[in-house]
Scaffold this active site. Structure first.
Site, PDB file in Angstrom:
ATOM      1  N   HIS A 168      14.797  51.887 -24.284  1.00 44.66           N
ATOM      2  CA  HIS A 168      14.993  50.469 -24.756  1.00 44.66           C
ATOM      3  C   HIS A 168      16.235  50.528 -25.998  1.00 44.66           C
ATOM      4  O   HIS A 168      15.875  50.048 -26.870  1.00 44.66           O
ATOM      5  CB  HIS A 168      13.769  49.636 -24.971  1.00 44.66           C
ATOM      6  CG  HIS A 168      14.007  48.353 -24.944  1.00 44.66           C
ATOM      7  ND1 HIS A 168      14.360  47.356 -25.909  1.00 44.66           N
ATOM      8  CD2 HIS A 168      13.616  47.419 -23.945  1.00 44.66           C
ATOM      9  CE1 HIS A 168      14.378  46.198 -25.681  1.00 44.66           C
ATOM     10  NE2 HIS A 168      13.872  46.112 -24.456  1.00 44.66           N
ATOM     11  N   GLU A 219      19.112  49.116 -20.124  1.00 48.50           N
ATOM     12  CA  GLU A 219      17.820  50.061 -19.582  1.00 48.50           C
ATOM     13  C   GLU A 219      17.985  50.624 -18.334  1.00 48.50           C
ATOM     14  O   GLU A 219      18.001  49.956 -17.333  1.00 48.50           O
ATOM     15  CB  GLU A 219      16.720  49.316 -19.604  1.00 48.50           C
ATOM     16  CG  GLU A 219      16.372  48.587 -20.918  1.00 48.50           C
ATOM     17  CD  GLU A 219      15.514  47.472 -20.879  1.00 48.50           C
ATOM     18  OE1 GLU A 219      14.100  47.612 -20.832  1.00 48.50           O
ATOM     19  OE2 GLU A 219      15.983  46.138 -21.014  1.00 48.50           O
TER      20      GLU A 219
END
Ligand SMILES: *[C@@H]1O[C@H](CO)[C@@H](O)[C@H](O)[C@H]1NC(C)=O
Ligand SMILES: *[C@@H]1O[C@H](CO)[C@@H](O)[C@H](O)[C@H]1NC(C)=O
Ligand SMILES: *[C@@H]1O[C@H](CO)[C@@H](O)[C@H](O)[C@H]1NC(C)=O
Ligand SMILES: *[C@@H]1O[C@H](CO)[C@@H](O)[C@H](O)[C@H]1NC(C)=O
Ligand SMILES: *[C@@H]1O[C@H](CO)[C@@H](O)[C@H](O)[C@H]1NC(C)=O
Ligand SMILES: *[C@@H]1O[C@H](CO)[C@@H](O)[C@H](O)[C@H]1NC(C)=O
Ligand SMILES: *[C@@H]1O[C@H](CO)[C@@H](O)[C@H](O)[C@H]1NC(C)=O
Ligand SMILES: *[C@@H]1O[C@H](CO)[C@@H](O)[C@H](O)[C@H]1NC(C)=O
Ligand SMILES: *[C@@H]1O[C@H](CO)[C@@H](O)[C@H](O)[C@H]1NC(C)=O
Ligand SMILES: *[C@@H]1O[C@H](CO)[C@@H](O)[C@H](O)[C@H]1NC(C)=O
Ligand SMILES: *[C@@H]1O[C@H](CO)[C@@H](O)[C@H](O)[C@H]1NC(C)=O
Length: 396
Positions: free
Chosen positions: A196, A357
């Site tokens: 992330h 991501e």
């Protein structure tokens, strides 16, 4: 296909004792800010055990000026104190993104996990105490590579079964490599990991803008995306990213902000949200058997101010893009970023960053008709969950 068996809890504990031993005393231990460094020619990264997170990533720009191009905090202690917890640079787990109604079925059994979003309507990134709220153990560290490990117990956050994971980050010249391996040792359980990482390829040092809206994004394999409701829960639909629509990043590279004046962008990242928080599919099937290491990249991000470009290669079949619409100036910049002449607040503003991501199709555990079970549910005796990616940096 994979015949090896990685060690589980006992071996891991032994390994962690060894690592702490030399990590604490040797030259490769954490610095005064609690950060572990790895590097190769043209690239240097700092990592922390909290969430197995990247906290700094230094590359030189087109003029040879070193830039720290990921978001984070100045010291490892602040990550667990920060009230907002933006999942800065960590590994969301054991199941990244959202789980509808905080529940799922495996082999006829309904499981409930702890909710933590939208007035407890869903579970985001593994729950209120997901993996990126925990300190991993450093089990190996060389000048160019670091491996973190976490044992996630049976029942933690409501998930069935123990999961043992290894997160390895490695630097080679101008490249950051990620390898995430997770083993379900006792029961069938959902596993989906990701990185992330928040990016600002200008290190917030562009005099003309503190935002990332002028970064150019290209997703050459992403003609489709996962449809979601007003709180970003997938509703089972796969939507077309029509040519020239706001979600078309596949036909040509486009600035993140290119369509911000289009009414179509309102609601594109949930109710009343303008921007992107979107799971794009990565469609490479027409290329036949492909090697993700050479086929691709699945995504490229470029900033004209620094000339820095990152090309992302991965074995994963989906790619989430978040344009930081939720930032509002409450999070401080690191000392390595931003302007120092006082002309601008030293905070992350709305749209000041981009999260990208690599992952699988989100909430596929609640969409059995997508037929992603083998990539989302893992039990003892199955092959391990594996995620690999390579972030390749260049300047132009
Ligand atoms: C950037 O360039 C300087 C000067 O050549 C060098 O010392 C430094 O290591 C470079 N930074 C990175 C991250 O490679
Ligand atoms: C750690 O970083 C935070 C955020 O930048 C800062 O507020 C705090 O003072 C730092 N703590 C130490 C001990 O340096
Ligand atoms: C995790 O590590 C940080 C930084 O070293 C430390 O401040 C914090 O207390 C640790 N948290 C736990 C639960 O051990
Ligand atoms: C949501 O979960 C609750 C229990 O937490 C359950 O009672 C309810 O039936 C679920 N709703 C749906 C639509 O699955
Ligand atoms: C969440 O669930 C509650 C009921 O538990 C409901 O009132 C609310 O509208 C739901 N949605 C959001 C976005 O909070
Ligand atoms: C950002 O791009 C827009 C056009 O898409 C341009 O008008 C604007 O000047 C650019 N801003 C910066 C700071 O480069
Ligand atoms: C699912 O969400 C998409 C995107 O918001 C929407 O266009 C579509 O109508 C929804 N479909 C269903 C069946 O709810
Ligand atoms: C989005 O921006 C691109 C590039 O400027 C443009 O070609 C396209 O027409 C825009 N789409 C919409 C819906 O505004
Ligand atoms: C969305 O915005 C409208 C208009 O400002 C407002 O009435 C509505 O309450 C908002 N909805 C949500 C869920 O925030
Ligand atoms: C990119 O940056 C160069 C200078 O670094 C400038 O001359 C050029 O106009 C910029 N291009 C765009 C599209 O902003
Ligand atoms: C900014 O966002 C945070 C987290 O969502 C929230 O707690 C805070 O109140 C917001 N601050 C402002 C000034 O809106």
């Amino acid at each position: 296909m994979v015949s090896f068996r990685l060690p589980t809890t006992l071996a891991l504990l032994a390994a962690s004792v060894i690592a702490q031993d030399y990590g604490g005393n040797g030259p490769l231990g954490p610095d005064e800010n609690g950060k572990y460094e790895i590097s190769a020619e043209g690239i240097r990264g700092l990592f922390i055990p909290y969430g197995a997170s990247i906290s700094n990533l230094f590359v030189n720009d087109t003029n040879g000026i070193e830039r720290d191009i990921v978001l984070g905090f100045d010291n490892a202690t602040h990550y667990s104190e920060d009230p907002y917890h933006p999942h800065f640079g960590g590994v969301p787990g054991r199941y990244a993104n959202r789980i509808k109604n905080s529940s799922f079925m495996i082999d006829g059994t309904e499981y409930h996990v702890l909710p933590n979003e939208n007035n407890n309507n869903d579970t985001l990134h593994g729950g209120p105490h997901g993996w990126d709220y925990r300190n991993f153990t450093v089990v190996a560290h060389t000048t160019s590579s670091i491996t973190f490990s976490l044992v996630d117990p049976d029942g933690e956050q409501g998930f069935p079964g123990e999961v043992v994971s290894y997160i390895t980050y490695t630097m080679t010249p101008n490249e950051w490599h990620l390898k995430m391996v997770a083993l379900s040792t006792t029961k069938k359980t959902p596993i989906m990991l990701s990185s992330h990482t928040y990016w600002n390829l200008d290190a917030f040092q562009n005099d003309d803008t503190a935002l990332a809206l002028n970064h150019t994004l290209y997703l050459p394999y992403s003609g489709q995306r996962i449809g979601a409701d007003g709180i970003l829960i997938p509703n089972g639909t796969i939507l077309p990213n029509d040519l020239y629509s706001v979600n078309d990043f596949w036909s040509a590279p486009k600035q993140i902000g290119a369509n911000f004046s289009s009414p179509d962008l309102l609601g594109n990242c949930g109710t009343n949200c303008t921007g992107y928080d979107t799971c794009y599919l990565v469609n490479r099937a027409q290329n036949g058997p492909y090697d993700w290491r050479t086929e691709g990249p699945v995504a490229s991000l470029f900033s004209n101010f620094t000339g820095i470009q990152v090309d992302i290669f991965t074995d994963q079949d989906a790619f989430q893009v978040y344009s930081c619409g939720g930032q509002n100036g409450s999070i401080p910049l690191k000392s390595t970023q931003g302007l120092t002449d006082g002309s601008r607040p030293r905070v992350v503003e709305q749209y000041g960053c981009i999260v990208m991501e690599v992952e699988d199709w989100i909430d596929a555990i609640n969409q059995p008709e997508w037929q992603r079970d083998k990539k989302n549910i893992f039990g003892p005796g199955d092959d391990p969950y594996v995620l690999e990616a390579r972030y390749s940096f260049s300047v132009n």
